[in-house]
Design a protein around this motif. Sequence first.
Motif, PDB file in Angstrom:
ATOM      1  N   ALA A  40     -28.134  13.922  -1.328  1.00 47.56           N
ATOM      2  CA  ALA A  40     -28.626  15.147  -1.955  1.00 47.56           C
ATOM      3  C   ALA A  40     -30.125  15.345  -1.717  1.00 47.56           C
ATOM      4  O   ALA A  40     -30.830  15.906  -2.553  1.00 47.56           O
ATOM      5  CB  ALA A  40     -28.335  15.116  -3.452  1.00 47.56           C
ATOM      6  N   VAL A  41     -30.624  14.899  -0.572  1.00 48.41           N
ATOM      7  CA  VAL A  41     -32.058  14.998  -0.280  1.00 48.41           C
ATOM      8  C   VAL A  41     -32.406  16.429   0.125  1.00 48.41           C
ATOM      9  O   VAL A  41     -31.827  16.969   1.069  1.00 48.41           O
ATOM     10  CB  VAL A  41     -32.457  14.019   0.848  1.00 48.41           C
ATOM     11  CG1 VAL A  41     -33.923  14.193   1.212  1.00 48.41           C
ATOM     12  CG2 VAL A  41     -32.166  12.591   0.425  1.00 48.41           C
ATOM     13  N   ALA A  47     -36.659  11.282  -1.385  1.00 51.04           N
ATOM     14  CA  ALA A  47     -35.361  10.682  -1.071  1.00 51.04           C
ATOM     15  C   ALA A  47     -35.066   9.434  -1.900  1.00 51.04           C
ATOM     16  O   ALA A  47     -33.917   9.194  -2.272  1.00 51.04           O
ATOM     17  CB  ALA A  47     -35.275  10.353   0.417  1.00 51.04           C
ATOM     18  N   ASP A  48     -36.082   8.633  -2.205  1.00 51.10           N
ATOM     19  CA  ASP A  48     -35.877   7.391  -2.942  1.00 51.10           C
ATOM     20  C   ASP A  48     -36.085   7.542  -4.449  1.00 51.10           C
ATOM     21  O   ASP A  48     -36.037   6.555  -5.183  1.00 51.10           O
ATOM     22  CB  ASP A  48     -36.789   6.291  -2.396  1.00 51.10           C
ATOM     23  CG  ASP A  48     -36.364   5.865  -1.001  1.00 51.10           C
ATOM     24  OD1 ASP A  48     -35.143   5.835  -0.729  1.00 51.10           O
ATOM     25  OD2 ASP A  48     -37.248   5.577  -0.177  1.00 51.10           O
ATOM     26  N   GLY A 114     -21.136  15.632  -5.678  1.00 46.92           N
ATOM     27  CA  GLY A 114     -21.105  14.445  -4.847  1.00 46.92           C
ATOM     28  C   GLY A 114     -21.007  13.157  -5.634  1.00 46.92           C
ATOM     29  O   GLY A 114     -20.732  12.105  -5.074  1.00 46.92           O
ATOM     30  N   TRP A 115     -21.225  13.211  -6.946  1.00 51.21           N
ATOM     31  CA  TRP A 115     -21.228  11.992  -7.751  1.00 51.21           C
ATOM     32  C   TRP A 115     -20.244  12.020  -8.919  1.00 51.21           C
ATOM     33  O   TRP A 115     -20.105  11.025  -9.624  1.00 51.21           O
ATOM     34  CB  TRP A 115     -22.634  11.696  -8.275  1.00 51.21           C
ATOM     35  CG  TRP A 115     -23.201  12.814  -9.091  1.00 51.21           C
ATOM     36  CD1 TRP A 115     -23.062  12.997 -10.441  1.00 51.21           C
ATOM     37  CD2 TRP A 115     -23.975  13.915  -8.629  1.00 51.21           C
ATOM     38  NE1 TRP A 115     -23.696  14.149 -10.835  1.00 51.21           N
ATOM     39  CE2 TRP A 115     -24.277  14.727  -9.730  1.00 51.21           C
ATOM     40  CE3 TRP A 115     -24.449  14.296  -7.380  1.00 51.21           C
ATOM     41  CZ2 TRP A 115     -25.013  15.897  -9.628  1.00 51.21           C
ATOM     42  CZ3 TRP A 115     -25.188  15.457  -7.278  1.00 51.21           C
ATOM     43  CH2 TRP A 115     -25.469  16.239  -8.393  1.00 51.21           C
ATOM     44  N   ALA A 116     -19.545  13.131  -9.108  1.00 57.76           N
ATOM     45  CA  ALA A 116     -18.601  13.206 -10.226  1.00 57.76           C
ATOM     46  C   ALA A 116     -17.496  14.212  -9.908  1.00 57.76           C
ATOM     47  O   ALA A 116     -17.753  15.223  -9.250  1.00 57.76           O
ATOM     48  CB  ALA A 116     -19.325  13.630 -11.512  1.00 57.76           C
ATOM     49  N   PRO A 117     -16.283  13.960 -10.405  1.00 59.23           N
ATOM     50  CA  PRO A 117     -15.200  14.917 -10.194  1.00 59.23           C
ATOM     51  C   PRO A 117     -15.512  16.299 -10.778  1.00 59.23           C
ATOM     52  O   PRO A 117     -15.110  17.312 -10.233  1.00 59.23           O
ATOM     53  CB  PRO A 117     -14.011  14.279 -10.910  1.00 59.23           C
ATOM     54  CG  PRO A 117     -14.327  12.822 -10.970  1.00 59.23           C
ATOM     55  CD  PRO A 117     -15.828  12.741 -11.071  1.00 59.23           C
ATOM     56  N   LEU A 118     -16.248  16.324 -11.891  1.00 54.08           N
ATOM     57  CA  LEU A 118     -16.752  17.565 -12.498  1.00 54.08           C
ATOM     58  C   LEU A 118     -18.141  17.290 -13.047  1.00 54.08           C
ATOM     59  O   LEU A 118     -18.364  16.254 -13.678  1.00 54.08           O
ATOM     60  CB  LEU A 118     -15.854  18.035 -13.650  1.00 54.08           C
ATOM     61  CG  LEU A 118     -14.542  18.694 -13.299  1.00 54.08           C
ATOM     62  CD1 LEU A 118     -13.751  19.000 -14.579  1.00 54.08           C
ATOM     63  CD2 LEU A 118     -14.750  19.972 -12.508  1.00 54.08           C
TER      64      LEU A 118
END
Length: 140
Positions: A40-41, A47-48, A114-118
């Motif tokens: 997600a950059v 980025a970090d 990108g990190w959770a279903p919802l």
Amino acid sequence: MSVTTTTHLNFRGAAREALEHYGSVFGGRTVVVTYKDAGAVTDEAEADRVLWGEVVGENGFHVMAYDVPSRLPHERGANPFFVSVRGDDGAEITALWERLAEDSEIVRPLEPSGWAPLYGMLTDRFGVTWVLDVTAPYAG
């Protein structure tokens, strides 16, 4: 199905340091996901930084944190937290979202991320920002 609320702290570049500090104070497991980790950059200089992080202690302590990206407004001490509502049932999270969304400003619609279903974010008519998501294991 159960849901929990957790304080979600907002920083500008200090989330990792804060999480490490709170972990040393309260004990527990610290997890950090960077913008790079999540793909997600939007600014290479960030980025970090922490997109999502948490400290979870065996004693029940739980705090989440992230670094607000530079493209969004952030003033230290102003809007320093979100209330995070997490659950494992998409239907229940969606129902809670629909009720909270009445007369609210939608910051990010409730949808897959990108990190959770919802995942979704809104600010209610009282000025409280809520983050609702369906939990997913982090394999990083």
